[in-house]
Design a protein around this motif. Structure first.
Motif, mmCIF file in Angstrom:
data_model
loop_
_atom_site.group_PDB
_atom_site.id
_atom_site.type_symbol
_atom_site.label_atom_id
_atom_site.label_comp_id
_atom_site.label_asym_id
_atom_site.label_seq_id
_atom_site.Cartn_x
_atom_site.Cartn_y
_atom_site.Cartn_z
ATOM 1 N N ASP A 54 0.237 31.079 18.801
ATOM 2 C CA ASP A 54 1.497 31.369 18.118
ATOM 3 C C ASP A 54 2.525 30.276 18.400
ATOM 4 O O ASP A 54 3.211 29.797 17.486
ATOM 5 N N ARG A 58 4.101 27.522 15.571
ATOM 6 C CA ARG A 58 5.533 27.273 15.362
ATOM 7 C C ARG A 58 5.866 25.791 15.558
ATOM 8 O O ARG A 58 6.646 25.221 14.809
ATOM 9 N N PRO A 64 3.663 31.287 8.583
ATOM 10 C CA PRO A 64 2.834 32.444 8.965
ATOM 11 C C PRO A 64 2.387 33.294 7.776
ATOM 12 O O PRO A 64 1.453 34.084 7.899
#
Length: 159
Positions: A54, A58, A64
């Motif tokens: 995750d 980013r 996403p």
């Protein structure tokens, strides 16, 4: 579109993230295409935990809504990557991995439609193949559906 890698891939490693980032941007700027999901599968589950993936997503600007990151157990990964995508990867003593770069285009029926066995596939070719799948979906109706789909499956897509 699936690809495999690991987030600790060094400068000498065939990292696929830049390619998928460029494809993500091209998909967002191209109209008339069906939804395309990008999936990066890490074969380094010890370091590439869901939280680490995750954070990495980013950092590289992954949308996403379009781009997913996944990993699994070593056995699941060998089955999917090794047997399913027929792609080699192996942990090295220094913690790096040796692996063959691959991008695999899979349709919504889970059929492999194209394989791009290179670290830098041509984005225009990928977009062309996505368009071919979309055209096939629009044009394959009735009794001619199976002939049309078979022709496209065996003639139009590189393996």
């Amino acid at each position: 579109l699936y690809t495999v890698t690991y987030t600790n891939c060094s400068a000498n490693c065939p990292q696929s993230s830049a390619v998928l980032r460029a494809l993500q941007d091209r998909l967002a700027a191209t109209s008339g295409l069906p939804p395309v999901t990008l999936v990066t599968i890490s074969f380094d589950p010890a370091r590439d935990t869901p939280a680490a993936l995750d954070t990495y997503a980013r950092q590289i600007g992954a949308d996403p809504q379009r781009w997913r990151f996944a990993t699994g157990t070593p056995a699941e990964l060998k089955t999917l990557i090794g047997a399913g995508f027929r792609t080699y990867y192996q942990a090295q003593p220094d913690g790096s991995y040796a692996f063959d770069p691959v991008f695999v285009l899979v349709d919504d029926e889970n059929t492999i439609r194209a394989e791009y066995r290179t670290a830098k596939p041509d984005l225009d070719t990928i977009l062309r193949d996505v368009r071919l799948i979309a055209d096939e979906a629009r044009n394959s109706h009735g009794a001619q559906r199976y002939v049309y789909e078979a022709a496209h499956l065996f003639v139009c897509y590189p393996r």
